[in-house]
Design an enzyme around this catalytic site. Structure first.
Site: not given
Ligand code: PLP
Length: 399
Positions: A72-73, A152, A180, A200-202, A326
């Protein structure tokens, strides 16, 4: 060892069928998709299959609109930096106060280091976006809107299709962080004017370190990572074939389970939420209950510290999270709850329960037994003036 896992917005357990789908790519089918021989072709076809699976999950018109990334990031960074790079004359970005740090800290950096003006659209006490402020921020000076689909911490859903339409009318590119939302609610990119979307996969029972960026056909895109011609020049580097195959399978399963998510998971979440509120008292749900993803409830328990709740619940075998995974470790008040102006004493006691299709009714029953005792125990440790029966310190308007 954790017996009950209610922290699925932080990450999800990998579905065994996903592990099964990725194993061949780690063993016999180890080829490089760029190689001309059979092993390479095999890996390439696994990547193609996964691209089509992700395409279906988000209702994209073409598989070529999906770019695989490391998560995601990275997808979010690629989308935002591409827009800035390609429109140097546009020096503004529009985002919201409750975005994930993947968006907010990049925007902060762009403001400080690149002189980009960031419009941070506020939310109300229920976490709903201030539409008037959003519309006022749109102009031909804006390079990109980046607004999340589902939050999230609270699960609150923004009206992203409407926001994208307004951006389109104003001639502004629109990206959504759907990390999310993807796999938890229907997404049909064919019928909404969203230009870019990150997932994001996880977060959908796939592995960590794999994700995707949707880039609508015709939208100009500047890669974040340069090198080889992988992903049609949009993301260089030898493909993470096991991760990509896993994400494809996870996307296929998430799509197949969407009804389950919105009925069975929602019913479990609602029963947990309702049961905790009835049993515990002096607590309230944070966020718009009418527009939330099905799996999330964020409950602010007055007069306790969220970190104490999380630690004691962990000892009792129940994994939950502070407002945001986070923010964990820093124990700083959640920026999302602060933006919603949740009273400070309750911000501290914000705990997020996030379920998934892997959870059971028996686990909800167990949580309903465990949580009230822990909150009670923590409240009993307070000075007498703040114990139950003492005057309420907080405004229950957020209930
Ligand atoms: N955006 C949201 C809303 C998230 O909840 C997260 C992960 O916690 C991310 C972005 C980041 O994704 P990734 O962990 O795959 O980098």
């Amino acid at each position: 060892m954790t017996a009950i896992y209610f922290d699925n917005n932080a990450t999800t357990p990998v579905d065994p069928r996903v592990v099964e789908a990725m194993m061949p790519l780690l063993t016999g089918e180890f080829g490089n998709p760029s190689s001309m021989h059979g092993l390479g072709a095999h890996a390439q076809s696994a990547v193609n299959r996964a691209r089509a699976q992700v395409q279906r999950l988000v209702g994209a018109a073409e598989p070529g609109e999906i770019v695989f990334t490391s998560g995601g990031t990275e997808s979010i960074s690629a989308a935002i930096l591409s827009a800035i790079e390609l429109s140097p004359e546009r020096r503004e970005i529009v985002t919201s106060a409750v975005e994930h740090p993947a968006v907010l800290s990049l925007c902060d950096w762009l403001e400080k280091r690149r002189g980009i003006r960031i419009h941070v659209v506020p939310v109300d006490a229920r976490g709903r976006l201030d539409m008037a402020a959003y519309e006022a921020a749109l102009s031909d000076r804006v390079a990109l809107v980046s607004i999340m689909w589902a939050n999230n911490e609270t699960g609150v859903i923004f009206p992203v299709a409407e926001l994208a339409q307004k951006a389109k009318t104003a001639g502004v590119l629109f990206h959504t962080d759907a990390v999310q939302a993807a796999g938890k609610m229907p997404i049909d990119l064919k019928s909404t004017p969203i230009d870019m979307l990150s997932l994001s996969g996880h977060k959908l029972h796939g592995p960590k370190g794999i994700g995707a960026l949707y880039v609508r056909k015709g939208v100009r895109f500047e890669p974040l990572i340069r090198g080889g011609r992988q992903e049609r020049g949009r993301r260089a580097g030898t493909e993470n074939t096991p991760g990509i195959a896993a994400l494809g399978k996870a996307a296929e399963l998430a799509l197949a389970h969407l009804d389950d998510e919105s009925t069975r998971v929602r019913a479990m979440r609602d029963r947990l939420e309702q049961g905790l509120i009835e049993r515990i008292g002096r607590c309230f749900v944070v966020g718009d209950r009418d527009s939330r993803i099905a799996n999330t409830t964020n409950i602010a328990f007055e007069d306790v510290a969220g970190e104490d709740v999380v630690l004691l619940l962990d000892k009792a075998g129940l994994a939950v999270s502070l407002g945001s995974a986070c923010a964990a470790g820093s124990f700083e008040p959640s920026h999302v709850l602060m933006a919603m102006k949740v009273p400070e004493a309750a911000v501290r006691g914000g705990v997020r329960f996030s379920l998934s299709r892997g959870n059971t009714e028996a686990e909800v029953d167990a949580a309903l037994e465990i949580v009230p005792g822990i909150i009670d125990k923590l409240r009993r440790m307070l000075p007498p003036a703040t114990q139950e029966g003492a005057p309420r310190a907080l405004d229950p308007a957020h209930a």
